[in-house]
Design a protein around this motif. Sequence first.
Motif, PDB file in Angstrom:
ATOM      1  N   LEU A 151      -1.127   7.059   4.581  1.00 29.14           N
ATOM      2  CA  LEU A 151      -0.648   5.322   3.344  1.00 29.14           C
ATOM      3  C   LEU A 151       0.390   5.005   3.276  1.00 29.14           C
ATOM      4  O   LEU A 151       0.654   4.109   2.958  1.00 29.14           O
ATOM      5  CB  LEU A 151      -1.624   5.166   2.476  1.00 29.14           C
ATOM      6  CG  LEU A 151      -3.359   5.598   2.100  1.00 29.14           C
ATOM      7  CD1 LEU A 151      -3.848   5.950   1.669  1.00 29.14           C
ATOM      8  CD2 LEU A 151      -3.824   4.761   3.480  1.00 29.14           C
ATOM      9  N   VAL A 152       1.530   6.324   3.886  1.00 37.01           N
ATOM     10  CA  VAL A 152       2.408   6.136   3.153  1.00 37.01           C
ATOM     11  C   VAL A 152       3.280   5.566   5.149  1.00 37.01           C
ATOM     12  O   VAL A 152       3.035   6.149   5.826  1.00 37.01           O
ATOM     13  CB  VAL A 152       3.969   7.576   3.260  1.00 37.01           C
ATOM     14  CG1 VAL A 152       4.906   7.268   3.100  1.00 37.01           C
ATOM     15  CG2 VAL A 152       2.762   8.390   2.105  1.00 37.01           C
ATOM     16  N   ALA A 153       4.513   4.452   4.967  1.00 38.66           N
ATOM     17  CA  ALA A 153       5.092   3.979   5.910  1.00 38.66           C
ATOM     18  C   ALA A 153       6.150   4.243   5.821  1.00 38.66           C
ATOM     19  O   ALA A 153       7.548   3.087   6.189  1.00 38.66           O
ATOM     20  CB  ALA A 153       4.881   2.296   5.661  1.00 38.66           C
ATOM     21  N   ALA A 154       6.333   5.775   6.697  1.00 44.10           N
ATOM     22  CA  ALA A 154       7.166   5.736   6.753  1.00 44.10           C
ATOM     23  C   ALA A 154       7.678   5.797   7.597  1.00 44.10           C
ATOM     24  O   ALA A 154       7.367   5.928   8.903  1.00 44.10           O
ATOM     25  CB  ALA A 154       7.215   7.882   6.609  1.00 44.10           C
ATOM     26  N   ILE A 195       1.269  -1.390  -0.009  1.00 45.39           N
ATOM     27  CA  ILE A 195      -0.158   0.145  -0.125  1.00 45.39           C
ATOM     28  C   ILE A 195       0.987   1.415  -0.041  1.00 45.39           C
ATOM     29  O   ILE A 195       0.610   2.011  -0.815  1.00 45.39           O
ATOM     30  CB  ILE A 195      -0.953  -0.147   0.786  1.00 45.39           C
ATOM     31  CG1 ILE A 195      -2.145  -1.451   1.122  1.00 45.39           C
ATOM     32  CG2 ILE A 195      -1.303   1.230   1.389  1.00 45.39           C
ATOM     33  CD1 ILE A 195      -2.943  -1.056   2.588  1.00 45.39           C
ATOM     34  N   SER A 196       2.011   1.444   0.615  1.00 44.53           N
ATOM     35  CA  SER A 196       2.912   2.365   0.630  1.00 44.53           C
ATOM     36  C   SER A 196       3.678   2.454  -0.300  1.00 44.53           C
ATOM     37  O   SER A 196       3.411   3.209  -0.898  1.00 44.53           O
ATOM     38  CB  SER A 196       3.542   2.007   1.756  1.00 44.53           C
ATOM     39  OG  SER A 196       4.651   3.267   1.349  1.00 44.53           O
ATOM     40  N   ASN A 197       3.782   1.686  -0.900  1.00 43.25           N
ATOM     41  CA  ASN A 197       4.681   1.879  -1.883  1.00 43.25           C
ATOM     42  C   ASN A 197       4.205   2.112  -3.249  1.00 43.25           C
ATOM     43  O   ASN A 197       4.290   2.704  -4.327  1.00 43.25           O
ATOM     44  CB  ASN A 197       5.040   0.383  -2.453  1.00 43.25           C
ATOM     45  CG  ASN A 197       6.645  -0.097  -2.029  1.00 43.25           C
ATOM     46  OD1 ASN A 197       7.607   0.925  -0.969  1.00 43.25           O
ATOM     47  ND2 ASN A 197       6.652  -1.201  -2.327  1.00 43.25           N
ATOM     48  N   TRP A 198       2.546   1.525  -3.306  1.00 41.86           N
ATOM     49  CA  TRP A 198       1.939   2.259  -4.401  1.00 41.86           C
ATOM     50  C   TRP A 198       1.093   3.542  -4.260  1.00 41.86           C
ATOM     51  O   TRP A 198       1.029   4.306  -4.762  1.00 41.86           O
ATOM     52  CB  TRP A 198       0.289   1.024  -4.773  1.00 41.86           C
ATOM     53  CG  TRP A 198      -0.996   2.313  -4.947  1.00 41.86           C
ATOM     54  CD1 TRP A 198      -0.371   1.365  -7.226  1.00 41.86           C
ATOM     55  CD2 TRP A 198      -1.574   2.754  -5.093  1.00 41.86           C
ATOM     56  NE1 TRP A 198      -2.086   2.101  -7.252  1.00 41.86           N
ATOM     57  CE2 TRP A 198      -2.054   3.084  -6.438  1.00 41.86           C
ATOM     58  CE3 TRP A 198      -1.920   3.708  -3.856  1.00 41.86           C
ATOM     59  CZ2 TRP A 198      -3.959   3.906  -6.544  1.00 41.86           C
ATOM     60  CZ3 TRP A 198      -3.715   4.285  -4.046  1.00 41.86           C
ATOM     61  CH2 TRP A 198      -3.859   4.585  -5.253  1.00 41.86           C
ATOM     62  N   THR A 199       0.878   4.054  -2.808  1.00 44.83           N
ATOM     63  CA  THR A 199       0.676   5.383  -2.904  1.00 44.83           C
ATOM     64  C   THR A 199       2.187   6.981  -2.858  1.00 44.83           C
ATOM     65  O   THR A 199       1.463   7.238  -3.680  1.00 44.83           O
ATOM     66  CB  THR A 199       0.364   5.526  -0.910  1.00 44.83           C
ATOM     67  OG1 THR A 199      -1.113   5.059  -0.395  1.00 44.83           O
ATOM     68  CG2 THR A 199       0.569   7.103  -0.669  1.00 44.83           C
ATOM     69  N   LEU A 208       9.398  11.446   1.268  1.00 42.25           N
ATOM     70  CA  LEU A 208       8.286  11.232   1.823  1.00 42.25           C
ATOM     71  C   LEU A 208       8.451  10.363   2.785  1.00 42.25           C
ATOM     72  O   LEU A 208       7.500   9.521   3.474  1.00 42.25           O
ATOM     73  CB  LEU A 208       7.139  11.612   0.947  1.00 42.25           C
ATOM     74  CG  LEU A 208       6.411  12.728   0.726  1.00 42.25           C
ATOM     75  CD1 LEU A 208       5.712  13.012  -0.232  1.00 42.25           C
ATOM     76  CD2 LEU A 208       6.247  13.770   2.007  1.00 42.25           C
ATOM     77  N   GLY A 209       9.214   9.334   2.195  1.00 38.97           N
ATOM     78  CA  GLY A 209       9.189   8.082   2.605  1.00 38.97           C
ATOM     79  C   GLY A 209      10.498   7.358   3.891  1.00 38.97           C
ATOM     80  O   GLY A 209      10.809   6.440   3.828  1.00 38.97           O
ATOM     81  N   MET A 210      11.660   8.669   4.109  1.00 35.97           N
ATOM     82  CA  MET A 210      11.306   8.956   4.119  1.00 35.97           C
ATOM     83  C   MET A 210      11.299   8.692   6.186  1.00 35.97           C
ATOM     84  O   MET A 210      10.576   8.719   6.449  1.00 35.97           O
ATOM     85  CB  MET A 210      13.254   9.703   4.373  1.00 35.97           C
ATOM     86  CG  MET A 210      13.662   9.112   3.183  1.00 35.97           C
ATOM     87  SD  MET A 210      14.825  11.026   3.082  1.00 35.97           S
ATOM     88  CE  MET A 210      16.423  10.799   4.125  1.00 35.97           C
ATOM     89  N   GLN A 211      12.701   8.282   7.588  1.00 41.21           N
ATOM     90  CA  GLN A 211      12.709   8.620   8.498  1.00 41.21           C
ATOM     91  C   GLN A 211      12.023  10.128   9.084  1.00 41.21           C
ATOM     92  O   GLN A 211      12.247  11.148   8.569  1.00 41.21           O
ATOM     93  CB  GLN A 211      13.529   8.278   9.477  1.00 41.21           C
ATOM     94  CG  GLN A 211      13.721   8.643  11.148  1.00 41.21           C
ATOM     95  CD  GLN A 211      14.580   7.806  11.745  1.00 41.21           C
ATOM     96  OE1 GLN A 211      14.464   6.626  11.270  1.00 41.21           O
ATOM     97  NE2 GLN A 211      15.136   8.454  12.998  1.00 41.21           N
ATOM     98  N   GLN A 212      10.715   9.973   9.661  1.00 42.05           N
ATOM     99  CA  GLN A 212      10.370  11.342   9.645  1.00 42.05           C
ATOM    100  C   GLN A 212      10.287  11.259  11.191  1.00 42.05           C
ATOM    101  O   GLN A 212      11.229  11.208  12.438  1.00 42.05           O
ATOM    102  CB  GLN A 212       8.618  10.967  10.058  1.00 42.05           C
ATOM    103  CG  GLN A 212       7.876  11.036   8.378  1.00 42.05           C
ATOM    104  CD  GLN A 212       8.588  12.198   7.540  1.00 42.05           C
ATOM    105  OE1 GLN A 212       8.642  13.766   7.721  1.00 42.05           O
ATOM    106  NE2 GLN A 212       9.392  12.028   6.347  1.00 42.05           N
ATOM    107  N   PHE A 213       9.452  12.290  12.404  1.00 42.13           N
ATOM    108  CA  PHE A 213       9.787  11.918  13.939  1.00 42.13           C
ATOM    109  C   PHE A 213       8.770  12.583  14.271  1.00 42.13           C
ATOM    110  O   PHE A 213       8.846  13.525  15.731  1.00 42.13           O
ATOM    111  CB  PHE A 213      10.232  14.192  13.578  1.00 42.13           C
ATOM    112  CG  PHE A 213      11.132  15.065  12.526  1.00 42.13           C
ATOM    113  CD1 PHE A 213      12.144  14.613  12.818  1.00 42.13           C
ATOM    114  CD2 PHE A 213      10.598  15.102  11.563  1.00 42.13           C
ATOM    115  CE1 PHE A 213      13.527  14.575  12.206  1.00 42.13           C
ATOM    116  CE2 PHE A 213      12.281  15.415  10.493  1.00 42.13           C
ATOM    117  CZ  PHE A 213      12.879  14.807  10.758  1.00 42.13           C
TER     118      PHE A 213
END
Length: 410
Positions: A284-287, A239-243, A267-272
Motif C-alpha cells: 500500500l506504499v507507492a515507493a 492511500i500511500s500517504n495514509w499508510t 520506506l517512501g523513497m526509491q526502491q530496487f
Amino acid sequence: MERNTRSSARYIGIDLARFLAVIGMMANHLVAIVGSNPTASLLDQRAAEIATTLTSGIAAVLFAVLGGVSAVFASKRALAAGRRGAAVIGIVLRGLILIALGLWLGALNVPIIVVLAYYGVALILVSVFVAAPSWVLATTAAALWLAGGPLNALARQTLEVVEEAGSPSFESIAEQPLETVRGLLLTGAYPAITWVAYLLVGMLIARALIAANERGKLSRTALGLAGLGVLLATVATLISNWTLANLARFGVAAPEGLDMALFTKFLGMQQFGAPTSPELWAQLVAAPHSGSPIEMLRTVGIALAVIGLLVTLFDSRGAAPGPVTDVFRAAGAAPLTIYTLHLVATSIAYAPVYAGVDLSAGTPWWIAGLGAFGIQLAGVLVIGVILSLLKRRGPLEALTSGIVHTLTRT
C-alpha cells in the motif's frame, strides 16, 4: 462528429509523450542524482528535489506503457492482413534487438541502470498477446498488478537479495547467467513481472485509441483516459500517504536505533524493483520503482493522464503539427536513438570520475546537475530539428524497423 484526418499517420500526442518519458529519465539520471551530493549548489539541490518528485519511478513507467502502445501500432498492419505469426515474430525481433543493444550499453561506466534489456525481455513476453482479446490482456495485467509485488518481495526475502543484475551486460550473462536472467525476470531493478503489466496496459490504451479514432470519438476517449488517470493517481497517492502515516496500525516499527520518522521517509523513497516487504502494508506504499500495487496504480494513472491529455490536445482534430511542435514530435519519435546517445554521452562525461580524478571540490557542472541536463537537452532538440527537417525517423528506429520488416516478409 469528431474527425481525425491523420488516422493512418503517427499520433503526435504519443510521440510527445515519448519525448517527455525520455527527457524525464534524463532528468532523473542527471539532475535528481545530485540530491545526495553535499557539494552541489543550492540551485542544483532544489532542482534535484523537483526532478526526483516529477520523474522518479514515473518516467520509466511512462516509457514502458508507451512500449505497449508501440507494440500495438507496430503489429497493426500485419494483424490487419491476417498475418498473426508475423505480428508476433515482429515483436519478438524488436525485443531481441533491444536486449542486444541493452547488453552492449550495460557495459558503459555510468551511474545508471540501463532499462533496454529488461524492456526487451518484457516485450518478448507480451508478444503472444498482440492478437489476443482485450479481456485476456486486462485479466493478465490485473493478476500481475495484484500478485506481482508481494510475490517479488517474498522471492527476494527467500533468496536474501535486495536487487541483482543491475545493468545486464554480455559480461554478466557470461559470468553470472542465472543471476542475470533471474534479475531480468524477477529480482532486477525493472523486472519483467512488473514491466509486462505496464506493457499490457499500454497495449490496451493503444487499442482504445485506435477503436475510438475509427468511431470518430478520439477526443472523448482520450480525455476520458486522462480523467481516469488523474483519479487513479490521486487515490493511490492518498492511500500511500495514509499508510505511511499509520504504520503502527500494521504493527510496523523502526529498526532499533533508527528514528521512526527517518524510517518512514526511507520506506517512501526509491526502491530496487520490489516492495520492501511481502506484507500488506508494503503493498500500500507507492515507493518509486517498488512495483507495489499502489505504486503501479499511481504511475499507470500518471501515464494515462499524460497520454490522454496529449492525444486530446494534438490528435483529436487531425491537424498537422506546427514547426516547433514537430521538433519535439520528431525527437519523441526517436526514443531509442536519444536514450542510447544519452547513455554514451553520460559515460563520456563520467570518464574522469571512473579514471580516479580527484573531485573532492565538487562534481563539474557538465557531468551532473542542471548544466549537464541543459547540454544534453540541447543535443536532443538539435536531433529533433534535423529529423523534422529531413522528415526522417531516428537511425536506430529505422534500423530496427528495417530488420523486422526484412525478416518477417513473406
